[in-house]
Design a protein around this motif. Sequence first.
Motif, PDB file in Angstrom:
ATOM      1  N   PHE A 119       0.858  -1.180   0.000  1.00 61.58           N
ATOM      2  CA  PHE A 119       0.000   0.000   0.000  1.00 61.58           C
ATOM      3  C   PHE A 119       0.901   1.239   0.000  1.00 61.58           C
ATOM      4  O   PHE A 119       1.605   1.491   0.993  1.00 61.58           O
ATOM      5  N   VAL A 120       0.904   1.972  -1.101  1.00 63.40           N
ATOM      6  CA  VAL A 120       1.664   3.226  -1.149  1.00 63.40           C
ATOM      7  C   VAL A 120       0.781   4.267  -0.478  1.00 63.40           C
ATOM      8  O   VAL A 120      -0.031   4.936  -1.108  1.00 63.40           O
ATOM      9  N   ILE A 121       0.936   4.355   0.836  1.00 68.58           N
ATOM     10  CA  ILE A 121      -0.010   5.094   1.670  1.00 68.58           C
ATOM     11  C   ILE A 121       0.104   6.601   1.471  1.00 68.58           C
ATOM     12  O   ILE A 121      -0.848   7.344   1.708  1.00 68.58           O
ATOM     13  N   SER A 122       1.276   7.066   1.019  1.00 67.17           N
ATOM     14  CA  SER A 122       1.466   8.494   0.740  1.00 67.17           C
ATOM     15  C   SER A 122       2.651   8.677  -0.190  1.00 67.17           C
ATOM     16  O   SER A 122       3.624   7.923  -0.118  1.00 67.17           O
ATOM     17  N   LEU A 123       2.561   9.674  -1.043  1.00 72.44           N
ATOM     18  CA  LEU A 123       3.694  10.015  -1.897  1.00 72.44           C
ATOM     19  C   LEU A 123       4.538  11.121  -1.271  1.00 72.44           C
ATOM     20  O   LEU A 123       5.629  11.429  -1.744  1.00 72.44           O
ATOM     21  N   THR A 138       5.882  17.135  -1.007  1.00 72.23           N
ATOM     22  CA  THR A 138       5.996  17.473   0.406  1.00 72.23           C
ATOM     23  C   THR A 138       4.698  18.009   1.006  1.00 72.23           C
ATOM     24  O   THR A 138       4.639  18.253   2.202  1.00 72.23           O
ATOM     25  N   GLN A 139       3.676  18.192   0.178  1.00 69.25           N
ATOM     26  CA  GLN A 139       2.468  18.811   0.710  1.00 69.25           C
ATOM     27  C   GLN A 139       1.225  18.252   0.034  1.00 69.25           C
ATOM     28  O   GLN A 139       1.291  17.286  -0.720  1.00 69.25           O
ATOM     29  N   ASN A 140       0.069  18.845   0.386  1.00 65.27           N
ATOM     30  CA  ASN A 140      -1.219  18.476  -0.197  1.00 65.27           C
ATOM     31  C   ASN A 140      -1.548  17.012   0.062  1.00 65.27           C
ATOM     32  O   ASN A 140      -1.613  16.203  -0.854  1.00 65.27           O
ATOM     33  N   LYS A 141      -1.763  16.661   1.328  1.00 60.01           N
ATOM     34  CA  LYS A 141      -2.002  15.266   1.678  1.00 60.01           C
ATOM     35  C   LYS A 141      -3.311  14.737   1.103  1.00 60.01           C
ATOM     36  O   LYS A 141      -3.449  13.539   0.886  1.00 60.01           O
ATOM     37  N   GLU A 142      -4.271  15.629   0.857  1.00 59.33           N
ATOM     38  CA  GLU A 142      -5.519  15.159   0.267  1.00 59.33           C
ATOM     39  C   GLU A 142      -5.293  14.577  -1.127  1.00 59.33           C
ATOM     40  O   GLU A 142      -5.953  13.639  -1.538  1.00 59.33           O
ATOM     41  N   LYS A 143      -4.322  15.139  -1.832  1.00 61.83           N
ATOM     42  CA  LYS A 143      -4.062  14.683  -3.198  1.00 61.83           C
ATOM     43  C   LYS A 143      -3.084  13.532  -3.246  1.00 61.83           C
ATOM     44  O   LYS A 143      -3.202  12.637  -4.095  1.00 61.83           O
ATOM     45  N   TYR A 144      -2.112  13.504  -2.333  1.00 63.88           N
ATOM     46  CA  TYR A 144      -1.023  12.545  -2.439  1.00 63.88           C
ATOM     47  C   TYR A 144      -1.030  11.463  -1.356  1.00 63.88           C
ATOM     48  O   TYR A 144      -0.101  10.670  -1.266  1.00 63.88           O
ATOM     49  N   ASP A 145      -2.064  11.428  -0.524  1.00 60.42           N
ATOM     50  CA  ASP A 145      -2.261  10.327   0.423  1.00 60.42           C
ATOM     51  C   ASP A 145      -3.359   9.415  -0.113  1.00 60.42           C
ATOM     52  O   ASP A 145      -4.320   9.879  -0.736  1.00 60.42           O
ATOM     53  N   MET A 146      -3.228   8.113   0.153  1.00 62.59           N
ATOM     54  CA  MET A 146      -4.249   7.162  -0.278  1.00 62.59           C
ATOM     55  C   MET A 146      -5.564   7.451   0.457  1.00 62.59           C
ATOM     56  O   MET A 146      -5.581   7.620   1.678  1.00 62.59           O
ATOM     57  N   SER A 147      -6.644   7.490  -0.280  1.00 64.54           N
ATOM     58  CA  SER A 147      -7.952   7.769   0.327  1.00 64.54           C
ATOM     59  C   SER A 147      -8.427   6.563   1.135  1.00 64.54           C
ATOM     60  O   SER A 147      -8.012   5.418   0.897  1.00 64.54           O
ATOM     61  N   ASN A 379      -1.262   1.838  -5.535  1.00 63.05           N
ATOM     62  CA  ASN A 379      -0.658   3.166  -5.473  1.00 63.05           C
ATOM     63  C   ASN A 379      -1.539   4.129  -4.677  1.00 63.05           C
ATOM     64  O   ASN A 379      -2.724   3.869  -4.448  1.00 63.05           O
ATOM     65  N   TYR A 380      -0.970   5.246  -4.297  1.00 65.32           N
ATOM     66  CA  TYR A 380      -1.680   6.232  -3.480  1.00 65.32           C
ATOM     67  C   TYR A 380      -2.957   6.722  -4.154  1.00 65.32           C
ATOM     68  O   TYR A 380      -3.934   7.100  -3.498  1.00 65.32           O
ATOM     69  N   ASP A 381      -2.972   6.688  -5.498  1.00 66.76           N
ATOM     70  CA  ASP A 381      -4.127   7.187  -6.241  1.00 66.76           C
ATOM     71  C   ASP A 381      -5.129   6.089  -6.581  1.00 66.76           C
ATOM     72  O   ASP A 381      -6.095   6.330  -7.309  1.00 66.76           O
ATOM     73  N   GLY A 382      -4.909   4.874  -6.062  1.00 66.98           N
ATOM     74  CA  GLY A 382      -5.833   3.775  -6.304  1.00 66.98           C
ATOM     75  C   GLY A 382      -5.478   2.887  -7.479  1.00 66.98           C
ATOM     76  O   GLY A 382      -6.095   1.832  -7.671  1.00 66.98           O
ATOM     77  N   ALA A 383      -4.481   3.288  -8.274  1.00 69.50           N
ATOM     78  CA  ALA A 383      -4.061   2.457  -9.407  1.00 69.50           C
ATOM     79  C   ALA A 383      -3.360   1.198  -8.894  1.00 69.50           C
ATOM     80  O   ALA A 383      -2.673   1.225  -7.866  1.00 69.50           O
ATOM     81  N   VAL A 384      -3.535   0.102  -9.614  1.00 69.21           N
ATOM     82  CA  VAL A 384      -2.961  -1.184  -9.221  1.00 69.21           C
ATOM     83  C   VAL A 384      -1.862  -1.560 -10.205  1.00 69.21           C
ATOM     84  O   VAL A 384      -2.077  -1.538 -11.423  1.00 69.21           O
TER      85      VAL A 384
END
Length: 497
Positions: A119-123, A138-147, A379-384
């Motif tokens: 699980f790539v929990i965050s980029l 380094t920022q924007n956890k809503e975009k770069y953290d796994m939902s 991946n953090y964005d849901g891609a497998v």
Amino acid sequence: MNKQLFEKKRKDFRQFRDLDHYNQSKGNYFLMPFNFHRINKNREVLINEIGDYLFVPSGTYESIVKKELSQDENPELYQDLISNHFISEEIYSPNIDLIATRYRTKKLFLDRLTSLHIFVISLRCEHTCAYCQVSRVTQNKEKYDMSLNSIDKGIEFMMKSPNPNVTMEFQGGEALLAFENIKYAIKKAQELAPIYGKNINYVICTNLALINEEILEYCKTNQVLISTSLDGPKFVHDKNRNKPNCSSYDLTIKGIELSREILGHDQVSALMTTSSHSLKYPVEIVNEYFQQGFSGIFLRNISPYGFALRTEKNRYKTEEFLHFYKKALKRIIEINKEGHFFTEDFSKIILTKILTPFNIPYVDLQSPAGLINGVIVFNYDGAVYATDESRMLAEQKDYSFRLGHLLENTYEEIIYGEKTHRISQVWANETLAGCSECAFKVYCGADPVHNWATQGDIYGFRPNSAFCNKNMEVIRYLLELLDRDIEASDILESWIK
């Protein structure tokens, strides 16, 4: 050679041989499937389809194949060939069922399918490592953290694996930047595990810069292992793994010590990456691992994926890494001679394949390949993705090994889909030209992702493959040590007992 003689030889070569040329009944024995490799100018090794091996003088393979071997003249070799299933005195070996059982044992990992779920929990990451393979932010956890929705779907996917023993590994970026999401994921997995009959191992991959007692107490309560990166002594580690305004090495060592204090010594592992800078310091890197109390080291070359090789300074030749590897292995053997148990873990995996009937589920040395069969990445964005390496390719907009999306595709669509089917046609080294006739194939693996990344073709071309060149030389070198160096052989064999 004149033209007429050349044409005569060409015609002779192209003619079909008489049936008698292939008649196995000639001589007193029948050949079973095996091949050979010259480990030096005086010695060669015979290896069969289940990994049994014999060291013999150069030229022995040819004499066996030509049916020139005599039991009367060389009874010891003859009996060794019989007992190790290289030849048979009957056209159908009476040991065929035993051989089939041992072959199935080598491929047993296929029965249970995927064990490792990454699980790539965050980029997000606060380091700027020289060889980082992904585009860190380094920022924007809503975009770069796994939902949380993707986490739920990833866990649901993991529960559908036929394997009762699975590993849930959290990666980044820096995974601890999304520690609350890790806790959410573990709690969810713990609730579902007994329903689906799963035994789950949890691993957090972290640079340890953010580790603290609170996080470690949580890990202790929930039996979570820690995996970190240690590239060697301070002057190597800090150059490879830069953290602005402080020493990454100091934070790593402090984190290792604290983790061991709370979790236990063996609950913390470390992995190194060999950068071009590291190549100069094989002995120093080994000594660092030994002095820090690790029981071994994994000598890992840099991967040719993603952003890792975007600058020339991160690139080096396979031969340079092999020189580094051999010098490091020499130092490791010296440590063992001094009375300490200390392993090189890549060698240990290969030695297990050579010296035992079992197969270690290490992704890079499996056939069929470990991608999908052994590991899958969310991946953090849901891609497998088929492997972590194929995720790194995607960072450069190459989606060749993107299997689907957690929120769009079912488990069956991803695992048995068209892309998986295409990959499966080239993931067994027994069917690949250059591998199928190689004596080392039973100890090695196949890697379509590496082929694609380095050669632009998932089938690959073995003669100039860095994957092939590295593995073949490491295997050859280990076999040579087993054959010619009694003390080193005893040490290498002790690693798998």
